[in-house]
Design a protein around this motif. Structure first.
Motif, PDB file in Angstrom:
ATOM      1  N   LYS A  40       1.342   0.389  -8.477  1.00  0.00           N
ATOM      2  CA  LYS A  40       1.613   1.608  -7.714  1.00  0.00           C
ATOM      3  C   LYS A  40       1.729   2.846  -8.609  1.00  0.00           C
ATOM      4  N   LEU A  41       1.911   2.644  -9.911  1.00  0.00           N
ATOM      5  CA  LEU A  41       1.964   3.765 -10.846  1.00  0.00           C
ATOM      6  C   LEU A  41       0.580   4.294 -11.177  1.00  0.00           C
ATOM      7  N   HIS A  42      -0.459   3.604 -10.703  1.00  0.00           N
ATOM      8  CA  HIS A  42      -1.833   3.961 -11.093  1.00  0.00           C
ATOM      9  C   HIS A  42      -2.772   3.956  -9.891  1.00  0.00           C
ATOM     10  N   ARG A  43      -2.285   4.388  -8.738  1.00  0.00           N
ATOM     11  CA  ARG A  43      -3.138   4.426  -7.547  1.00  0.00           C
ATOM     12  C   ARG A  43      -3.846   5.768  -7.428  1.00  0.00           C
ATOM     13  N   LEU A  44      -4.969   5.765  -6.728  1.00  0.00           N
ATOM     14  CA  LEU A  44      -5.742   6.969  -6.455  1.00  0.00           C
ATOM     15  C   LEU A  44      -5.950   7.099  -4.955  1.00  0.00           C
ATOM     16  N   LEU A  45      -5.913   8.324  -4.469  1.00  0.00           N
ATOM     17  CA  LEU A  45      -6.204   8.614  -3.066  1.00  0.00           C
ATOM     18  C   LEU A  45      -7.625   9.154  -3.023  1.00  0.00           C
ATOM     19  N   ARG A  46      -8.564   8.364  -2.516  1.00  0.00           N
ATOM     20  CA  ARG A  46      -9.981   8.723  -2.581  1.00  0.00           C
ATOM     21  C   ARG A  46     -10.412   9.547  -1.367  1.00  0.00           C
ATOM     22  N   ARG A  53       0.807  -1.222   0.000  1.00  0.00           N
ATOM     23  CA  ARG A  53       0.000   0.000   0.000  1.00  0.00           C
ATOM     24  C   ARG A  53       0.838   1.268   0.000  1.00  0.00           C
ATOM     25  N   VAL A  54       2.120   1.167   0.326  1.00  0.00           N
ATOM     26  CA  VAL A  54       2.948   2.354   0.518  1.00  0.00           C
ATOM     27  C   VAL A  54       3.418   2.882  -0.833  1.00  0.00           C
ATOM     28  N   VAL A  55       3.102   4.146  -1.108  1.00  0.00           N
ATOM     29  CA  VAL A  55       3.354   4.746  -2.419  1.00  0.00           C
ATOM     30  C   VAL A  55       4.149   6.042  -2.233  1.00  0.00           C
ATOM     31  N   ALA A  56       5.025   6.330  -3.181  1.00  0.00           N
ATOM     32  CA  ALA A  56       5.854   7.539  -3.128  1.00  0.00           C
ATOM     33  C   ALA A  56       4.981   8.785  -3.107  1.00  0.00           C
ATOM     34  N   PRO A  57       5.378   9.826  -2.371  1.00  0.00           N
ATOM     35  CA  PRO A  57       4.547  11.045  -2.259  1.00  0.00           C
ATOM     36  C   PRO A  57       4.286  11.747  -3.582  1.00  0.00           C
ATOM     37  N   GLY A  58       5.228  11.629  -4.539  1.00  0.00           N
ATOM     38  CA  GLY A  58       5.042  12.294  -5.820  1.00  0.00           C
ATOM     39  C   GLY A  58       3.943  11.717  -6.685  1.00  0.00           C
ATOM     40  N   GLU A  59       3.342  10.614  -6.254  1.00  0.00           N
ATOM     41  CA  GLU A  59       2.172  10.092  -6.969  1.00  0.00           C
ATOM     42  C   GLU A  59       0.916  10.896  -6.653  1.00  0.00           C
ATOM     43  N   PHE A  60       0.952  11.689  -5.585  1.00  0.00           N
ATOM     44  CA  PHE A  60      -0.233  12.441  -5.172  1.00  0.00           C
ATOM     45  C   PHE A  60       0.032  13.920  -4.919  1.00  0.00           C
ATOM     46  N   ILE A  61       1.274  14.275  -4.602  1.00  0.00           N
ATOM     47  CA  ILE A  61       1.612  15.653  -4.258  1.00  0.00           C
ATOM     48  C   ILE A  61       2.667  16.152  -5.232  1.00  0.00           C
ATOM     49  N   LEU A  62       2.424  17.287  -5.865  1.00  0.00           N
ATOM     50  CA  LEU A  62       3.330  17.810  -6.879  1.00  0.00           C
ATOM     51  C   LEU A  62       4.630  18.306  -6.249  1.00  0.00           C
ATOM     52  N   GLY A  63       5.733  18.038  -6.942  1.00  0.00           N
ATOM     53  CA  GLY A  63       7.031  18.518  -6.510  1.00  0.00           C
ATOM     54  C   GLY A  63       7.880  17.496  -5.788  1.00  0.00           C
ATOM     55  N   TYR A  64       7.383  16.254  -5.645  1.00  0.00           N
ATOM     56  CA  TYR A  64       8.113  15.213  -4.920  1.00  0.00           C
ATOM     57  C   TYR A  64       8.392  14.029  -5.838  1.00  0.00           C
ATOM     58  N   ARG A  65       9.250  13.135  -5.396  1.00  0.00           N
ATOM     59  CA  ARG A  65       9.604  11.997  -6.233  1.00  0.00           C
ATOM     60  C   ARG A  65       8.448  10.996  -6.279  1.00  0.00           C
ATOM     61  N   ASN A  66       8.176  10.510  -7.502  1.00  0.00           N
ATOM     62  CA  ASN A  66       7.096   9.548  -7.693  1.00  0.00           C
ATOM     63  C   ASN A  66       7.662   8.134  -7.765  1.00  0.00           C
ATOM     64  N   GLU A  67       6.849   7.178  -8.181  1.00  0.00           N
ATOM     65  CA  GLU A  67       7.289   5.782  -8.226  1.00  0.00           C
ATOM     66  C   GLU A  67       8.319   5.509  -9.312  1.00  0.00           C
ATOM     67  N   TYR A  68       8.513   6.447 -10.237  1.00  0.00           N
ATOM     68  CA  TYR A  68       9.588   6.344 -11.210  1.00  0.00           C
ATOM     69  C   TYR A  68      10.896   6.911 -10.667  1.00  0.00           C
ATOM     70  N   GLY A  69      10.845   7.525  -9.472  1.00  0.00           N
ATOM     71  CA  GLY A  69      12.011   8.182  -8.921  1.00  0.00           C
ATOM     72  C   GLY A  69      12.218   9.580  -9.482  1.00  0.00           C
ATOM     73  N   GLU A  70      11.222  10.112 -10.178  1.00  0.00           N
ATOM     74  CA  GLU A  70      11.314  11.435 -10.798  1.00  0.00           C
ATOM     75  C   GLU A  70      10.509  12.452  -9.999  1.00  0.00           C
ATOM     76  N   LEU A  71      10.928  13.717 -10.058  1.00  0.00           N
ATOM     77  CA  LEU A  71      10.162  14.783  -9.423  1.00  0.00           C
ATOM     78  C   LEU A  71       8.904  15.050 -10.225  1.00  0.00           C
ATOM     79  N   THR A  72       7.772  15.063  -9.563  1.00  0.00           N
ATOM     80  CA  THR A  72       6.510  15.316 -10.251  1.00  0.00           C
ATOM     81  C   THR A  72       6.467  16.753 -10.739  1.00  0.00           C
ATOM     82  N   TYR A  73       6.035  16.915 -11.977  1.00  0.00           N
ATOM     83  CA  TYR A  73       6.002  18.216 -12.651  1.00  0.00           C
ATOM     84  C   TYR A  73       5.111  19.213 -11.919  1.00  0.00           C
ATOM     85  N   CYS A  74       5.614  20.445 -11.788  1.00  0.00           N
ATOM     86  CA  CYS A  74       4.851  21.528 -11.154  1.00  0.00           C
ATOM     87  C   CYS A  74       4.548  22.624 -12.170  1.00  0.00           C
ATOM     88  N   PRO A  75       3.284  22.963 -12.398  1.00  0.00           N
ATOM     89  CA  PRO A  75       2.961  24.092 -13.268  1.00  0.00           C
ATOM     90  C   PRO A  75       3.237  25.411 -12.550  1.00  0.00           C
TER      91      PRO A  75
END
Length: 477
Positions: A358-364, A219-241
């Motif tokens: 984990k690349l396709h999870r949603l926080l409901r 169940r544990v997922v990287a913060p960048g999957e839900f919050i912009l500016g942090y590392r996601n499950e690819y290890g990349e920083l999530t894009y910020c507009p």
């Protein structure tokens, strides 16, 4: 560029990311359309709400055990809402295409396979009340006065989605009230855990790990999957507009406006309770649980323990499909929960499957709602809200490739039996029936509206409601 540490940014993340406020049994949602010529009055009203102390942060959520939160509010904006308030994205860092076009656009309807749209509201022009510019979510204690004041009708055209007062109640064997949706199933389960957001030493986290055992990490997922500016499950920083005129914290993510924000995929889903009860009366409780993929009390269909025991959310979520039920004899391959979260079932092995999922999870963060209509029976449903950092890779992927894919899991000509497309005579196969018989279903749900909203960080929210007040809208700077 300095990468932000999540623990240092909790004061700037809206509390809705950290919790669904499950201890606050009353909820209400507002969809607001700003009337032409009322932009400055709208800013003033939104500014008052943003500075009221109701918009809590993830830091407040962490402290809620010692200082219980009794009421809370979250504020989000559609792309048309930001435009209406006079803001422009920068050319170098625009908003992503799904958010800019809107869930209500014809392109998104095609991609999401919404073939029979008859929506009451959306985030683009063409709805009855105009595009929804802002979404206000509010939570409060049962019986308390709603935290959001009445909406000024001279400033906003509004749609109110009211709480279902019976959504929380005790079922057989429950020690406390549980959230249940209109068909009677326990809701709010199978939520991902954002790595680093919860206090590592907290009693609640220790209990969750204890209840789930070795499967907790699923169940544990990287913060960048839900919050912009942090590392996601690819290890990349999530894009910020970014927005023109934004002068926020230049120390992180190039100082962009989107840091600590999230995108919300919102849909109002009406449930046909009468049709479901008729199906249950004809086929029985067991068949209904096969459609959903869980028992009514939330336990997985593969549950081997005491059938009458009350289980925690973490314990109810500690299972896998490939290991426990690879052929779908317990939970059919086309069941609702198997489509929205395939767990370990779609890759070449358990490890790769869980990594892919984990690349396709949603926080409901949605809630059941109740709509009272004059001279008619009440209508119930789910006001669905999903937080995600990448609308295409998360919400749209799940909806298109899993929920409404007729060939999901090697099936043929079937889609989700609960929230699939609106056509009648849907097929659903249950392994183990004679000759692989299929059930024929009528549509059990109908989508009444939907939209994409941006949930800004708290600094960004203050910028939106304060920046440009009293100035021409074509000059937000």
């Amino acid at each position: 560029m300095k990468v932000p540490h999540l623990s240092d940014q909790l004061d700037d993340i809206q509390g809705m990311i950290g919790t669904g406020y499950g201890w606050l049994y009353t909820s209400r949602f507002w969809l607001l359309t700003i009337r032409d010529g009322s932009e400055n009055q709208a800013r003033k009203w939104l500014s008052g709400l943003a500075h009221s102390g109701l918009v809590g942060s993830a830091a407040h959520v962490r402290e809620s055990r010692a200082k219980p939160i009794k009421e809370a509010v979250a504020i989000a904006f559609s792309y048309s809402g930001l435009t209406k308030l006079g803001f422009k994205e920068t050319e170098a860092h625009p908003f992503p295409s799904p958010f800019r076009s809107g869930m209500g656009s014809d392109l998104r309807a095609l991609l999401l396979k919404d073939r029979y749209r008859q929506w009451r509201w959306s985030d683009v022009d063409g709805a009855v009340c105009g595009p929804a510019h802002a979404l206000i979510a509010e939570w409060s204690e049962r019986g308390a006065r709603p935290p959001v004041p009445d909406i000024d009708k001279e400033v906003f055209c509004s749609i109110k989605i009211d709480n279902d007062p019976c959504a929380f109640h005790k079922g057989n064997g429950d020690e406390e009230e549980r959230l249940r949706e209109a068909f009677g199933f326990r809701d709010g389960l199978a939520q991902p855990v954002i790595r680093g957001l919860r206090v590592e030493e907290s009693d609640g986290l220790k209990r969750a790990i204890r209840d789930a055992g070795t499967l907790y990490d699923d169940r544990v997922v990287a913060p960048g999957e839900f919050i912009l500016g942090y590392r996601n499950e690819y290890g990349e920083l999530t894009y910020c507009p970014n927005l023109e005129g934004w002068t926020g914290d230049a120390g992180h993510s190039d100082g962009r406006f989107g840091l600590n924000g999230s995108y919300l995929a919102v849909r109002q889903i009406q449930q046909d309770v009468k049709a479901f009860e008729e199906f249950r009366a004809a086929k029985g409780k067991e068949f209904c649980e096969k459609l959903m993929g869980r028992r009514e009390d939330g336990k997985p269909l593969s549950w081997k323990g005491d059938p009458d025991a009350s289980v925690s959310d973490s314990e109810a979520d500690a299972f896998r499909f490939r290991v426990d039920d690879g052929n779908g004899f317990g939970c059919p391959k086309g069941a609702h929960i198997r489509r929205v979260n395939p767990r370990d079932s779609l890759g070449i092995d358990v490890k790769s499957s869980i990594k892919s999922t984990k690349l396709h999870r949603l926080l409901r963060r949605g809630r059941p709602y109740l709509e009272q209509r004059k001279d008619e029976a009440p209508r119930k449903g789910i006001f669905f809200i999903a937080c995600n950092a990448d609308l295409e890779r998360q919400f749209e992927f799940i909806h298109q490739r899993w929920v409404r894919n007729p060939n999901f899991g090697c099936l043929h000509d079937q889609d989700d039996p609960v929230v699939g497309s609106a056509g009648s005579h849907k097929k659903f196969s249950i392994p183990g029936l004679p000759s692989g018989d299929e059930l024929s279903l009528e549509a059990l749900t109908q989508t009444l509206g939907g939209g994409y909203f941006f949930l800004p960080g708290i600094k960004a929210l203050q910028f939106i409601v304060e920046h440009g007040a009293g100035m021409p809208l074509d000059d937000p700077g």
